[in-house]
Design an enzyme around this catalytic site. Structure first.
Site, PDB file in Angstrom:
ATOM      1  N   ARG A 142       0.832  -1.215   0.000  1.00  0.00           N
ATOM      2  CA  ARG A 142       0.000   0.000   0.000  1.00  0.00           C
ATOM      3  C   ARG A 142       0.861   1.258   0.000  1.00  0.00           C
ATOM      4  NH1 ARG A 142      -3.014   2.966   3.805  1.00  0.00           N
ATOM      5  NH2 ARG A 142      -1.999   1.814   5.483  1.00  0.00           N
ATOM      6  N   LYS A 143       2.163   1.116  -0.178  1.00  0.00           N
ATOM      7  CA  LYS A 143       3.060   2.279  -0.211  1.00  0.00           C
ATOM      8  C   LYS A 143       3.038   2.901  -1.606  1.00  0.00           C
ATOM      9  CE  LYS A 143       6.162   0.298   3.281  1.00  0.00           C
ATOM     10  NZ  LYS A 143       7.529  -0.214   3.551  1.00  0.00           N
ATOM     11  N   THR A 144       1.861   3.374  -1.968  1.00  0.00           N
ATOM     12  CA  THR A 144       1.654   3.916  -3.304  1.00  0.00           C
ATOM     13  C   THR A 144       1.625   5.442  -3.270  1.00  0.00           C
ATOM     14  OG1 THR A 144      -0.713   3.613  -2.924  1.00  0.00           O
ATOM     15  CG2 THR A 144       0.419   1.895  -4.173  1.00  0.00           C
ATOM     16  N   HIS A 280       6.863  -1.037  -7.065  1.00  0.00           N
ATOM     17  CA  HIS A 280       6.192   0.227  -7.411  1.00  0.00           C
ATOM     18  C   HIS A 280       6.894   1.470  -6.872  1.00  0.00           C
ATOM     19  CE1 HIS A 280       4.188   0.117  -3.377  1.00  0.00           C
ATOM     20  NE2 HIS A 280       4.169  -1.183  -3.599  1.00  0.00           N
TER      21      HIS A 280
END
Length: 297
Positions: A142-144, A280
């Site tokens: 979730r480190k977006t 990502h």
């Protein structure tokens, strides 16, 4: 009866996603379009080229399409989403008014460049793991980028890996701060289960064998072994599988410091899930360019 169409990743996108595209366009042209004034509304054709130095995966087609749809341009793709290409490749042709082609150019290229970059490295991680004999799941995190999560998670899917949870609402993940605040792993899991019910998976982050044991005893669905080396992971996983054999069911997840350089070491079948932000965060974008063609005589 009409034949069932082949599903597309684009079918996963929520109804609200197109409004994000309009917000991107609004951000890029908040006032006068000086360059657009210069070129006017003469009809032109532009070629989308996939460049760079290495093989890449095409991803982000719906976002590119929506940008130009809003600008009344047509896009013809010469490559399917998810396919790989060697640079330099003529990937698509866009037709429309010159002013509109240039209004959408940077926004569309930014989206497809980032999405394709994530899909490309996601595929590479998956391939490396499979070549190493790994049978589990490779997942993102979730480190977006705030406001761009949908594009980045989409790129993971196109690249062939699991996007992991999409938000705080899509799974219950209990990390060190949750456990400290709740008082114990057991208390945190009991409170989560009381409100999350049977539909939400509970994933608990631990960093010792004793903590993993407590999480399993309390009913965690996934036990994340955080920042352990491969030897520790194998030892903890094997001991606890033997202890709880036939009594509990859960999955082991490994996270923390997983990179392309150490993936072969981490990709052991003692664990079910390997999650990493390396697919990502700080990913190299794929270089694309949009070139308006000279009109034919």
């Amino acid at each position: 009866m009409s034949p069932i169409t082949e599903p597309s990743f684009a079918h996963l996108l929520p109804p609200s996603w197109t409004s994000q595209v309009q917000a991107w366009l609004d951000e890029d042209t908040p006032s006068f379009d000086w360059g657009g004034y210069v070129v006017g509304e003469v009809q032109r054709e532009a070629f989308l080229f996939g460049k760079g130095k290495t093989e890449a995966v095409l991803a982000g087609v719906p976002f590119f399409d929506e940008v130009f749809k809003r600008l009344e341009c047509e896009v013809e793709w010469h490559l399917k989403e998810g396919e790989t290409f060697q640079p330099v490749k003529h990937v698509a042709t866009v037709r429309g008014k010159a002013r509109h082609l240039l209004l959408g150019e940077r926004v569309a290229l930014n989206a497809i460049a980032r999405c394709s970059g994530i899909a490309t490295i996601s595929k590479r991680f998956k391939d490396i793991a499979e070549q190493n004999g790994y049978k589990g799941i490779i997942a993102g995190t979730r480190k977006t980028t705030p406001g761009f999560r949908l594009v980045e998670k989409y790129g993971m899917l196109v690249g062939g890996i699991d996007p992991h949870r999409h938000s705080l609402s899509s799974m219950i993940m209990l990390k060190d701060n949750h456990i400290t605040s709740a008082g114990s792993i057991t208390a945190a899991i009991e409170r989560a289960r009381a409100v999350g019910g049977f539909t939400l998976t509970i994933d608990v982050e631990v960093d010792t064998e004793a903590a993993a044991d407590e999480a399993i005893a309390a009913g965690a669905d996934v036990v994340m072994l955080d920042n352990m080396d491969a030897t520790q992971v194998s030892s903890v996983a094997n001991k606890l599988r033997q202890k709880w054999d036939g009594k509990r069911k859960w999955l082991f997840e490994v996270s923390g410091g997983v990179e392309e350089g150490n993936l072969r070491e981490k990709a052991t079948n003692d664990v079910d899930i390997i999650s990493t932000s390396a697919v990502h965060q700080s990913v190299q974008h794929i270089d694309f360019s949009l070139k308006i063609q000279q009109p034919k005589d």
